[in-house]
Design an enzyme around this catalytic site. Structure first.
Site, mmCIF file in Angstrom:
data_model
loop_
_atom_site.group_PDB
_atom_site.id
_atom_site.type_symbol
_atom_site.label_atom_id
_atom_site.label_comp_id
_atom_site.label_asym_id
_atom_site.label_seq_id
_atom_site.Cartn_x
_atom_site.Cartn_y
_atom_site.Cartn_z
ATOM 1 N N GLY A 14 0.818 -1.219 0.000
ATOM 2 C CA GLY A 14 0.000 0.000 0.000
ATOM 3 C C GLY A 14 0.847 1.261 0.000
ATOM 4 O O GLY A 14 2.090 1.209 -0.001
ATOM 5 N N VAL A 16 1.248 3.524 2.390
ATOM 6 C CA VAL A 16 2.061 3.639 3.612
ATOM 7 C C VAL A 16 3.120 2.544 3.640
ATOM 8 O O VAL A 16 4.284 2.785 3.962
ATOM 9 C CB VAL A 16 1.163 3.559 4.878
ATOM 10 C CG1 VAL A 16 2.021 3.507 6.139
ATOM 11 C CG2 VAL A 16 0.204 4.741 4.940
ATOM 12 N N ARG A 41 -4.354 -10.928 -3.371
ATOM 13 C CA ARG A 41 -4.090 -10.339 -4.699
ATOM 14 C C ARG A 41 -2.607 -10.101 -4.956
ATOM 15 O O ARG A 41 -2.148 -10.135 -6.086
ATOM 16 C CB ARG A 41 -4.791 -8.969 -4.819
ATOM 17 C CG ARG A 41 -6.278 -8.995 -4.850
ATOM 18 C CD ARG A 41 -6.821 -7.570 -4.934
ATOM 19 N NE ARG A 41 -6.601 -6.776 -3.717
ATOM 20 C CZ ARG A 41 -7.408 -6.781 -2.664
ATOM 21 N NH1 ARG A 41 -8.508 -7.510 -2.674
ATOM 22 N NH2 ARG A 41 -7.154 -6.045 -1.601
ATOM 23 N N CYS A 130 -3.090 10.825 10.296
ATOM 24 C CA CYS A 130 -1.982 11.585 9.699
ATOM 25 C C CYS A 130 -2.144 13.098 9.815
ATOM 26 O O CYS A 130 -1.184 13.840 9.600
ATOM 27 C CB CYS A 130 -1.805 11.186 8.240
ATOM 28 S SG CYS A 130 -3.329 10.971 7.352
ATOM 29 N N SER A 160 -3.165 11.098 -1.061
ATOM 30 C CA SER A 160 -2.482 9.878 -0.604
ATOM 31 C C SER A 160 -2.936 9.479 0.791
ATOM 32 O O SER A 160 -2.768 8.334 1.197
ATOM 33 C CB SER A 160 -0.960 10.054 -0.633
ATOM 34 O OG SER A 160 -0.591 11.155 0.167
ATOM 35 N N LYS A 214 -11.896 12.248 14.871
ATOM 36 C CA LYS A 214 -10.622 11.597 15.230
ATOM 37 C C LYS A 214 -9.614 12.646 15.669
ATOM 38 O O LYS A 214 -8.915 12.482 16.667
ATOM 39 C CB LYS A 214 -10.032 10.856 14.010
ATOM 40 C CG LYS A 214 -10.665 9.522 13.708
ATOM 41 C CD LYS A 214 -9.990 8.934 12.457
ATOM 42 C CE LYS A 214 -10.914 7.996 11.725
ATOM 43 N NZ LYS A 214 -10.419 7.636 10.392
ATOM 44 N N ARG A 236 -10.352 17.645 1.743
ATOM 45 C CA ARG A 236 -9.492 16.909 0.791
ATOM 46 C C ARG A 236 -9.159 17.846 -0.365
ATOM 47 O O ARG A 236 -10.052 18.504 -0.918
ATOM 48 C CB ARG A 236 -10.251 15.679 0.265
ATOM 49 C CG ARG A 236 -9.419 14.796 -0.623
ATOM 50 C CD ARG A 236 -8.379 13.989 0.126
ATOM 51 N NE ARG A 236 -8.979 12.928 0.921
ATOM 52 C CZ ARG A 236 -8.355 12.309 1.923
ATOM 53 N NH1 ARG A 236 -7.119 12.642 2.263
ATOM 54 N NH2 ARG A 236 -8.957 11.360 2.603
ATOM 55 N N HIS A 243 0.003 16.787 3.979
ATOM 56 C CA HIS A 243 -1.162 17.474 4.524
ATOM 57 C C HIS A 243 -0.722 18.857 5.021
ATOM 58 O O HIS A 243 0.355 18.990 5.626
ATOM 59 C CB HIS A 243 -1.746 16.702 5.706
ATOM 60 C CG HIS A 243 -2.397 15.399 5.330
ATOM 61 N ND1 HIS A 243 -2.628 15.001 4.032
ATOM 62 C CD2 HIS A 243 -2.910 14.406 6.120
ATOM 63 C CE1 HIS A 243 -3.229 13.821 4.031
ATOM 64 N NE2 HIS A 243 -3.407 13.430 5.282
HETATM 65 N N1 LIG Z 1 -2.199 7.100 3.748
HETATM 66 C C1 LIG Z 1 -1.913 7.790 4.830
HETATM 67 O O1 LIG Z 1 -1.455 8.936 4.785
HETATM 68 C C2 LIG Z 1 -2.155 7.170 6.179
HETATM 69 C C3 LIG Z 1 -1.714 7.841 7.309
HETATM 70 C C4 LIG Z 1 -1.935 7.289 8.573
HETATM 71 C C5 LIG Z 1 -2.566 6.080 8.658
HETATM 72 N N2 LIG Z 1 -2.988 5.439 7.524
HETATM 73 C C6 LIG Z 1 -3.651 4.141 7.680
HETATM 74 O O2 LIG Z 1 -2.761 3.169 7.136
HETATM 75 C C7 LIG Z 1 -3.506 2.086 6.585
HETATM 76 C C8 LIG Z 1 -3.058 1.853 5.132
HETATM 77 O O3 LIG Z 1 -3.276 3.015 4.377
HETATM 78 P P1 LIG Z 1 -2.735 3.156 2.880
HETATM 79 O O4 LIG Z 1 -2.917 4.591 2.570
HETATM 80 O O5 LIG Z 1 -1.388 2.559 2.742
HETATM 81 O O6 LIG Z 1 -3.805 2.284 2.057
HETATM 82 P P2 LIG Z 1 -3.649 1.567 0.628
HETATM 83 O O7 LIG Z 1 -2.689 2.284 -0.229
HETATM 84 O O8 LIG Z 1 -5.041 1.411 0.140
HETATM 85 O O9 LIG Z 1 -3.031 0.134 0.977
HETATM 86 C C9 LIG Z 1 -3.784 -0.845 1.644
HETATM 87 C C10 LIG Z 1 -2.899 -2.032 1.935
HETATM 88 O O10 LIG Z 1 -3.684 -2.979 2.686
HETATM 89 C C11 LIG Z 1 -3.564 -4.255 2.054
HETATM 90 N N3 LIG Z 1 -4.769 -5.061 2.244
HETATM 91 C C12 LIG Z 1 -6.010 -4.844 1.773
HETATM 92 N N4 LIG Z 1 -6.819 -5.887 2.076
HETATM 93 C C13 LIG Z 1 -6.051 -6.768 2.754
HETATM 94 C C14 LIG Z 1 -6.290 -8.056 3.304
HETATM 95 N N5 LIG Z 1 -7.497 -8.642 3.237
HETATM 96 N N6 LIG Z 1 -5.279 -8.693 3.928
HETATM 97 C C15 LIG Z 1 -4.041 -8.125 4.005
HETATM 98 N N7 LIG Z 1 -3.743 -6.919 3.470
HETATM 99 C C16 LIG Z 1 -4.735 -6.253 2.857
HETATM 100 C C17 LIG Z 1 -3.376 -3.938 0.594
HETATM 101 O O11 LIG Z 1 -2.854 -5.075 -0.061
HETATM 102 P P3 LIG Z 1 -3.136 -5.358 -1.622
HETATM 103 O O12 LIG Z 1 -2.194 -4.479 -2.372
HETATM 104 O O13 LIG Z 1 -2.808 -6.797 -1.753
HETATM 105 O O14 LIG Z 1 -4.575 -5.027 -1.869
HETATM 106 C C18 LIG Z 1 -2.396 -2.772 0.696
HETATM 107 O O15 LIG Z 1 -1.104 -3.257 0.934
HETATM 108 C C19 LIG Z 1 -4.980 2.464 6.753
HETATM 109 O O16 LIG Z 1 -5.462 1.862 7.942
HETATM 110 C C20 LIG Z 1 -4.927 3.970 6.903
HETATM 111 O O17 LIG Z 1 -6.024 4.472 7.643
HETATM 112 C C21 LIG Z 1 -2.784 5.939 6.303
#
Ligand SMILES: NC(=O)c1ccc[n+]([C@@H]2O[C@H](COP(=O)([O-])OP(=O)(O)OC[C@H]3O[C@@H](n4cnc5c(N)ncnc54)[C@H](OP(=O)(O)O)[C@@H]3O)[C@@H](O)[C@H]2O)c1
Length: 343
Positions: A14, A16, A41, A130, A160, A214, A236, A243
């Site tokens: 993902g 992060v 996947r 974040c 992002s 939050k 957004r 951010h």
């Molecule tokens: N983005 C930010 O700035 C940010 C900041 C703080 C916290 N977060 C938190 O960090 C987390 C990830 O965010 P992201 O932005 O990286 O999201 P993302 O880009 O959508 O990535 C999601 C990740 O989760 C994996 N995933 C989805 N379904 C899954 C399953 N059934 N089993 C195992 N892995 C699975 C995906 O794998 P696949 O590629 O195989 O689908 C991918 O690696 C979220 O909880 C978000 O709230 C994000």
């Protein structure tokens, strides 16, 4: 700590997760074994870390044997499902989702602000949203000399923050609209190209969104000020990474701007940009890939008694997520808190 660590990263593919692996490339965290996990996947996908290609495996409840730290960056339901399983296997879970953040037995940690909270973990440590992280980084140094009474924050959050799919959507939708083609929103709730919208998450009966709620609750928890007045509007914006936040703080006593600048400058992880020139304000387009919280436009608030206003920018994938998670692991190690305490 001399022992090398066994680490599992759930959500390695993902936005992060990939940032996390990129940070590890340049980081000294001692690792003997790195397990990359994601959904079915992604099984077989190879990701390069510290010069080695590692194959992604499917994340399962039994993926955590002999793991010291499980970093989970997938989504709340995966965290709820796999977090407790990882703890049962003896791992310390550092979780990016909102699943556990407000639980009273789960520390919510920004190491520069409340690092000592890792000492009471019972297996799970959460990282904040974040947009909360840079906010508390800016408030914390100021409350060393004054009592903060009220926080009003308006955010300008990059796509992002909503994951990798939203990054693609901004790019593809922009190209489509420039070419007079349609591109209905999929990853985001509204059109983001050439637009912005004041809704991140769902609306609650209070009229706030859950992202705003939050920020309110997490800020209070991290600063240990349960009744602090906080109001947030989260927006957004069509920016890929970083951010930005317009922050207004009211204090109990008058606050001198030079003193505020000094306190902010001394805070590890904070860079004050406008000490000599008000035009030196931080911008998201210039700061993706950086680790600090950049602050400018520091000025007296004209409406709040004893208030100051400021503008800050921070990389949501790094200090807002992946970097903060790695810093929490370092804090756990430095405080000898790796052994999971009985729940
Ligand atoms: N983005 C930010 O700035 C940010 C900041 C703080 C916290 N977060 C938190 O960090 C987390 C990830 O965010 P992201 O932005 O990286 O999201 P993302 O880009 O959508 O990535 C999601 C990740 O989760 C994996 N995933 C989805 N379904 C899954 C399953 N059934 N089993 C195992 N892995 C699975 C995906 O794998 P696949 O590629 O195989 O689908 C991918 O690696 C979220 O909880 C978000 O709230 C994000």
């Amino acid at each position: 700590m001399s022992r090398e660590l066994n680490i599992a990263v759930v959500g390695a593919t993902g936005a992060v997760g990939r940032e996390f692996l990129g940070i590890l490339d340049d980081h000294s965290l001692p690792i003997s074994n790195l397990k990359l996990l994601a959904s079915r996947r992604s099984v077989g996908t190879k990701l390069s870390v510290r010069g080695q290609d590692i194959e992604v495996e499917e994340a399962k409840p039994n993926s955590f044997n002999n793991v010291d730290f499980a970093f989970i960056s997938a989504n709340s339901s995966i965290s709820r499902q796999l977090g407790p399983e990882a703890v049962k296997c003896g791992a310390v879970v550092i979780d990016d989702s909102s699943a556990f953040r407000m639980q009273t037995n789960v520390p919510l940690v920004v190491p520069e602000v409340n690092g000592s909270d890792v000492e009471w973990h019972q297996g799970i440590i959460s990282i904040p949203n974040c947009s909360t992280t840079p906010l508390v980084m800016a408030i914390h140094p100021l409350v060393q000399s004054n009592v903060v009474k009220r926080v009003i924050v308006n955010t300008y959050q990059s796509v992002s923050g909503a994951g990798g799919a939203a990054i693609n959507e901004l790019r593809e939708q922009s190209i489509a609209l420039i070419n007079n083609k349609e591109y209905p929103p999929e990853a985001l709730s509204q059109q983001i190209a050439f637009n912005l919208f004041p809704q991140i998450g769902n609306f609650l009966p209070s009229g706030y969104t859950d992202e705003e709620e939050k920020m309110i609750n997490e800020t209070r928890k991290i600063l240990h000020q349960e009744s602090l007045g906080v109001s947030a509007t989260c927006v957004r914006v069509p920016v890929y990474v970083c951010h930005s936040e317009s922050v207004h703080l009211e204090f109990e006593k008058p606050i001198d701007l030079n003193e505020a600048r000094d306190l902010l400058s001394q805070m590890p992880g904070v860079v004050v940009c406008d000490a000599d020139d008000p035009e030196n304000y931080p911008m998201p387009g210039e700061l993706a890939g950086t680790n600090d919280v950049y602050i400018g436009r520091i000025r007296q608030d004209r409406a709040l008694p004893n208030g100051i206003a400021m503008w800050l920018v921070s990389d949501n994938l790094r200090k807002g997520a992946a970097l903060n998670a790695i810093q929490i692991a370092e804090e756990v190690i430095n405080r000898n808190s790796l052994a999971v305490k009985a729940a």
